[in-house]
Write an enzyme that holds these catalytic residues in place. Structure first.
Site, PDB file in Angstrom:
ATOM      1  N   LYS A 145       0.861  -1.196   0.000  1.00 27.73           N
ATOM      2  CA  LYS A 145       0.000   0.000   0.000  1.00 27.73           C
ATOM      3  C   LYS A 145       0.888   1.234   0.000  1.00 27.73           C
ATOM      4  O   LYS A 145       1.702   1.430   0.902  1.00 27.73           O
ATOM      5  CB  LYS A 145      -0.917   0.000   1.217  1.00 27.73           C
TER       6      LYS A 145
ATOM      7  N   TYR B  28     -15.263   1.095  -6.872  1.00 25.92           N
ATOM      8  CA  TYR B  28     -16.537   1.781  -6.629  1.00 25.92           C
ATOM      9  C   TYR B  28     -17.474   1.599  -7.810  1.00 25.92           C
ATOM     10  O   TYR B  28     -18.655   1.906  -7.707  1.00 25.92           O
ATOM     11  CB  TYR B  28     -16.272   3.268  -6.341  1.00 25.92           C
TER      12      TYR B  28
ATOM     13  N   GLU C  30       7.477  -6.606   1.274  1.00 26.29           N
ATOM     14  CA  GLU C  30       6.235  -6.465   2.054  1.00 26.29           C
ATOM     15  C   GLU C  30       5.330  -7.684   1.845  1.00 26.29           C
ATOM     16  O   GLU C  30       4.787  -8.242   2.794  1.00 26.29           O
ATOM     17  CB  GLU C  30       5.471  -5.201   1.621  1.00 26.29           C
TER      18      GLU C  30
ATOM     19  N   LYS D 136       1.078  10.166   5.256  1.00 26.25           N
ATOM     20  CA  LYS D 136       1.208   8.851   5.888  1.00 26.25           C
ATOM     21  C   LYS D 136       2.507   8.170   5.458  1.00 26.25           C
ATOM     22  O   LYS D 136       2.615   6.949   5.456  1.00 26.25           O
ATOM     23  CB  LYS D 136      -0.023   8.000   5.548  1.00 26.25           C
TER      24      LYS D 136
ATOM     25  N   SER E  13     -10.185   5.714  -4.809  1.00 24.01           N
ATOM     26  CA  SER E  13     -11.127   6.820  -5.004  1.00 24.01           C
ATOM     27  C   SER E  13     -10.665   7.830  -6.057  1.00 24.01           C
ATOM     28  O   SER E  13     -11.467   8.304  -6.853  1.00 24.01           O
ATOM     29  CB  SER E  13     -11.359   7.510  -3.663  1.00 24.01           C
TER      30      SER E  13
ATOM     31  N   LYS F 220      -2.171  -1.527  -3.898  1.00 22.56           N
ATOM     32  CA  LYS F 220      -3.028  -0.332  -3.855  1.00 22.56           C
ATOM     33  C   LYS F 220      -2.174   0.925  -3.948  1.00 22.56           C
ATOM     34  O   LYS F 220      -1.171   0.997  -3.233  1.00 22.56           O
ATOM     35  CB  LYS F 220      -3.785  -0.357  -2.529  1.00 22.56           C
TER      36      LYS F 220
ATOM     37  N   ARG G  85     -10.724  10.115   1.563  1.00 18.88           N
ATOM     38  CA  ARG G  85     -10.587  10.829   2.843  1.00 18.88           C
ATOM     39  C   ARG G  85     -11.699  11.863   3.003  1.00 18.88           C
ATOM     40  O   ARG G  85     -12.118  12.148   4.119  1.00 18.88           O
ATOM     41  CB  ARG G  85      -9.187  11.440   2.960  1.00 18.88           C
TER      42      ARG G  85
HETATM   43  C1  PBG Z   1      -7.526   3.691   5.439  1.00 16.67           C
HETATM   44  C2  PBG Z   1      -7.820   3.447   4.022  1.00 16.67           C
HETATM   45  C3  PBG Z   1      -7.606   4.341   2.971  1.00 16.67           C
HETATM   46  C4  PBG Z   1      -8.153   3.760   1.840  1.00 16.67           C
HETATM   47  C5  PBG Z   1      -8.653   2.511   2.205  1.00 16.67           C
HETATM   48  N1  PBG Z   1      -8.420   2.321   3.563  1.00 16.67           N
HETATM   49  C6  PBG Z   1      -7.053   5.730   2.955  1.00 16.67           C
HETATM   50  C7  PBG Z   1      -5.725   5.997   3.475  1.00 16.67           C
HETATM   51  O1  PBG Z   1      -4.882   5.130   3.660  1.00 16.67           O
HETATM   52  O2  PBG Z   1      -5.508   7.182   3.763  1.00 16.67           O
HETATM   53  C8  PBG Z   1      -8.186   4.429   0.492  1.00 16.67           C
HETATM   54  C9  PBG Z   1      -9.217   3.978  -0.444  1.00 16.67           C
HETATM   55  C10 PBG Z   1      -9.478   4.866  -1.594  1.00 16.67           C
HETATM   56  O3  PBG Z   1      -8.821   5.897  -1.822  1.00 16.67           O
HETATM   57  O4  PBG Z   1     -10.417   4.534  -2.338  1.00 16.67           O
HETATM   58  N2  PBG Z   1      -6.535   3.010   6.066  1.00 16.67           N
END
Ligand code: PBG
Length: 345
Positions: free
Chosen positions: A212, A332, A252, A236, A293, A267, A222
């Site tokens: 990730k 989505y 990982e 992050k 997203s 991701k 968010r």
């Molecule tokens: C939270 C999480 C995130 C997403 C899924 N779980 C956001 C992040 O890590 O800030 C993102 C999903 C998306 O953007 O569709 N841990």
């Protein structure tokens, strides 16, 4: 002397033009379908949904047109429809009211919180007709919007693991079929597997957000869960991966497999197809990919302005994930994709 070349080599003199004409196999639908290397079905899809408090309520998300936050009663109906379309699973994301957020994200450990209540309700109505994925991380619950416990501006690893283990067990008790840790703490897969097994949930699947990345493509998510304002400008990057790295993704994934992951996720999706392919070539384990997203927003806004054809481009993106080696696709667009698949079988 000419160099010996294998008759199977694409560069073989025996296999060249005009004997070989690849366009022969592209002439009609029947032959294109016959030799298609990659297939997509609704069972490959996981639909992420956003859940809010209340009943009979929906809220639009400005940065994700066509996606709505839903109260639990409506989420249950949506899950039933998803099962009816053959979608594999739903992934539930809670939109925690601001007054329930705290520095340590205590709401994550409340048995009657949104995600657990939604999981129970969907499980009760849908039985085992579809999977329920619960995200493990603290960002929907913390006032600082980070995925773990913060000490002096740093997200501390091992104290966070303890909370994540409890969160996972609670979600399993509510009826989750898949626990999906998205927090990127070190050692969480092993710790959560052990906690689940000790609590009698050895059958619950662990889908690790293994590779990730610290991506700017999570912006609209968010907004959707309301963590953007908590996070402010913070990043992050001290726990999510650097987008520049690819060997690190292999490390990982290897660690998560060793710790007991059943499915590993990459991701975001489309900008990271090289990572999906590398993971697929390296390991024999089911792979999930998350069309996040920001990717949804790019496709949706471009389609809305008629720059691209929505169905054609979305379906092409799905095929691209499958071609790169993904088994499951979090998107989505899941209900639309399943509907399109059903309308042209
Ligand atoms: C939270 C999480 C995130 C997403 C899924 N779980 C956001 C992040 O890590 O800030 C993102 C999903 C998306 O953007 O569709 N841990």
């Amino acid at each position: 002397m000419t160099q010996a070349s294998s008759p199977l080599s694409p560069l073989s003199p025996l296999g060249g033009f005009p004997q070989t004409r690849l366009r022969r196999m592209r002439r009609w639908d029947w032959v294109r379908s016959m030799v298609q290397e990659t297939q997509l079905s609704a069972s490959n899809l996981i639909w992420p949904i956003f859940v809010i408090e209340g009943t009979e309520r929906t809220e639009p998300i400005a940065t994700m047109p066509g996606v709505e936050r839903m109260s639990i009663d409506l989420a249950v109906r949506a899950a039933e429809q998803a099962a009816g379309l053959g979608i594999g699973a739903v992934a539930i994301f809670p939109v925690t009211p601001t007054q329930k957020k705290s520095p340590r994200g205590d709401e994550a450990l409340v048995a009657g919180n949104l995600i657990c209540t939604a999981t129970r309700a969907i499980r009760e109505r849908c039985k085992d007709s579809l999977g329920i994925v619960c995200d493990v991380a603290l960002d929907p619950y913390t006032t600082h919007g980070h995925d773990g416990i913060m000490v002096d501006d740093y997200i501390v690893n091992d104290p966070t693991l303890e909370v994540l283990c409890k969160q996972a067990v609670l979600q399993a008790q509510a009826g989750a079929s898949v626990i999906a840790p998205s927090d990127m703490m070190d050692g969480r897969i092993g710790a959560i597997r052990k906690a689940l097994d000790q609590a009698g949930f050895e059958h619950v699947i662990l889908m690790s957000y293994a590779a990730k990345y610290a991506s700017a493509f999570y912006g609209p998510f968010r907004d959707a869960v309301g963590s953007a304002k908590n996070l402010g400008g913070a990043s992050k990057k001290t726990y999510q991966m650097d987008p520049a790295n690819t060997d690190e993704a292999i490390r990982e994934v290897a660690l998560d497999i060793q710790e007991g992951a059943d499915i590993v996720m990459v991701k975001p999706g489309m900008p990271y197809l090289d990572i999906v392919r590398r993971v697929h070539d390296h390991f024999s384990i089911p792979i999930a990919v998350y069309q996040v997203s920001g990717e949804y927003a790019m496709l949706k806004f471009a389609a809305q302005s008629s720059a691209i054809n929505e169905e054609a481009c979305v379906m092409e993106s799905m095929l691209a994930f499958r071609r790169a080696g993904a088994d499951a696709i979090l998107t989505y667009f899941a209900p639309q994709v399943a509907t399109w698949l059903a309308s042209h079988p």
